[in-house]
Design an enzyme around this catalytic site. Structure first.
Site, PDB file in Angstrom:
ATOM      1  N   HIS A 144       1.275  -0.966  -0.086  1.00  0.00           N
ATOM      2  CA  HIS A 144      -0.223   0.210  -0.443  1.00  0.00           C
ATOM      3  C   HIS A 144       0.593   1.563   0.027  1.00  0.00           C
ATOM      4  O   HIS A 144       0.392   2.396  -0.008  1.00  0.00           O
ATOM      5  CB  HIS A 144      -1.573   0.410   1.110  1.00  0.00           C
ATOM      6  N   ASP A 181      -2.266 -10.292  -2.101  1.00  0.00           N
ATOM      7  CA  ASP A 181      -3.545  -9.490  -0.719  1.00  0.00           C
ATOM      8  C   ASP A 181      -5.098  -9.253  -0.800  1.00  0.00           C
ATOM      9  O   ASP A 181      -5.281  -9.036  -2.653  1.00  0.00           O
ATOM     10  CB  ASP A 181      -2.330  -9.128  -0.298  1.00  0.00           C
ATOM     11  N   HIS A 183      -6.574  -7.380   0.070  1.00  0.00           N
ATOM     12  CA  HIS A 183      -6.916  -5.952  -0.916  1.00  0.00           C
ATOM     13  C   HIS A 183      -6.022  -4.904  -1.431  1.00  0.00           C
ATOM     14  O   HIS A 183      -4.464  -6.034  -2.455  1.00  0.00           O
ATOM     15  CB  HIS A 183      -6.379  -4.819   0.575  1.00  0.00           C
ATOM     16  N   ASP A 269      -4.516 -12.051   3.451  1.00  0.00           N
ATOM     17  CA  ASP A 269      -5.916 -11.561   3.486  1.00  0.00           C
ATOM     18  C   ASP A 269      -6.990 -12.435   3.515  1.00  0.00           C
ATOM     19  O   ASP A 269      -8.374 -11.676   4.128  1.00  0.00           O
ATOM     20  CB  ASP A 269      -5.389 -10.843   4.417  1.00  0.00           C
TER      21      ASP A 269
HETATM   22 ZN   LIG Z   1      -3.928  -6.781   3.246  1.00  0.00          ZN
END
Ligand SMILES: [Zn+2]
Length: 370
Positions: A144, A181, A183, A269
């Site tokens: 991120h 991931d 996200h 995740d």
């Molecule tokens: Zn994540």
């Protein structure tokens, strides 16, 4: 003798602290101080993963490696120097928060450099031909983080730092980053958005994180147009949805790009018991996605594949997902069985859900001429 899989690890990465939080909520006001690990991005998910590898005997059959921290020069290839100065000053002063949802403690600047250093060394060693492939247990995570801003527990852009070091040293041209991931890999996307030489693919839960979400229409810009690909999946998707997206979009898109190296941003995740997302993958999903990446790497880049750890917040379950990935990478099977596999399998989405998701994936694939 065949070359082993390397596993890059440093205990220092587990000493990075995220301060006092309950899951992601800063303690104070109505938020009671936690009794246990506290912040979701705790060292325990990673420590238990490494410990399971030790206990199963898997570690002993890999090339267990350390690495020096990334240098300031390595960092400056990717990050704004003013951001690095701000981060170091805050870290020296005891920690704090200089971005969005990315708290850190004293010394986290140096620890983040170690985290990036593990990814960098893993890429370097694979490109040097020392190992068949490699896994870097980097922490704090990186995907991120923007060039000039910390975000989502990520303080340095570990994978871009590793790729840019490899480009400087080896002159490697075409690199693909596959981010599974749960996200969105917004940091990696933003760093490479206008670059045609690094193909960034993010497979993620639609709209989960970060806010200001970037989706399928965002394909890169300028010279990088077409070299960014987002594959959003609907919340609730599980094993079949992930594998369909891999087979229908990710693998053919990689085949078309013909990378010389594949780097996976491997968060765990998307598993069914993660507290920060709503997908239903399990350890066999991650094993199968690893196989898919190994097959593409074998066809296009002499097997050159590096997997870098990202998110994953279920302390009890991340170890089994990570263990499956490293088993697959190394071709070594241990006696470890995933004790949660049956529980997650019986809760997989219905065929109705799958058909719906499959239709959306087919639409994306058609738009990409895949
Ligand atoms: Zn994540």
């Amino acid at each position: 003798m065949t070359r082993p899989t390397a596993f890059f690890f440093d205990e220092l990465c587990l000493w990075h602290t995220t301060g006092q939080h309950a899951l992601t909520l800063p303690v104070g006001g109505w938020v009671q101080p936690p009794s246990g690990a506290g912040h979701a991005e705790s060292p325990e998910t990673k420590r238990r993963f490494k410990n399971l590898m030790d206990v199963s005997g898997l570690s002993r059959r890999l090339a267990l490696r350390g690495a020096p921290p990334a240098t300031e020069e390595d960092l400056r290839r990717v990050h704004d120097p003013r951001y690095l100065e701000r981060f170091k000053a805050a870290s020296d002063a005891g920690g704090g928060e200089i971005g969005d949802t990315a708290p850190f403690g004293a010394g986290s600047y140096e620890i983040a450099k170690m985290s990036a250093g593990l990814a960098l060394a893993a890429v370097d060693a694979v490109l040097a031909g020392e190992y068949a492939n490699a896994y870097a247990l980097s922490r704090p995570p990186g995907h991120h983080c923007l060039a000039d801003r910390a975000m989502g527990f990520c303080l340095l852009a570990n994978i871009p730092i590793a790729i840019e070091a490899a480009k400087a040293k080896y002159g490697i041209e075409r690199v693909a980053v596959v981010d599974w991931d749960v996200h969105h890999g917004n940091g990696t996307q933003s760093i490479y958005y206008e670059r045609p030489d690094v193909f960034t693919i993010s497979l993620h839960q639609d709209g989960c994180f970060p806010p200001g979400y970037s989706g399928f229409p965002d394909r890169g810009a300028g010279a990088g147009l077409g070299a960014n690909l987002n594959v959003p999946l609907q919340p609730g998707g599980g094993h079949a949805e992930y594998l369909y997206a891999m087979q229908r979009i990710v693998v053919p898109a990689l085949e078309r790009f013909r990378p010389e190296l594949i780097v996976v941003a491997s968060g765990f995740d998307a598993n069914a018991v993660d507290p920060l997302a709503r997908m239903q993958a399990h350890s066999e999903t991650f094993r199968a996605m690893t196989t898919a990446m190994m097959e593409v790497a074998d066809r296009h880049c002499g097997g050159r594949l590096v997997i870098v750890h990202e998110g994953g917040y279920a302390e009890s379950y991340v170890p089994f997902c990570g263990h499956a990935v490293v088993e697959q990478l190394s071709g070594i099977r241990t006696g470890v069985e995933d004790p949660m596999l049956d529980f997650i399998r019986v809760q997989q989405p219905s065929e109705v859900f799958h058909a719906f998701q499959r239709g959306l994936i087919d639409d994306m694939a058609r738009a990409l001429d895949l």
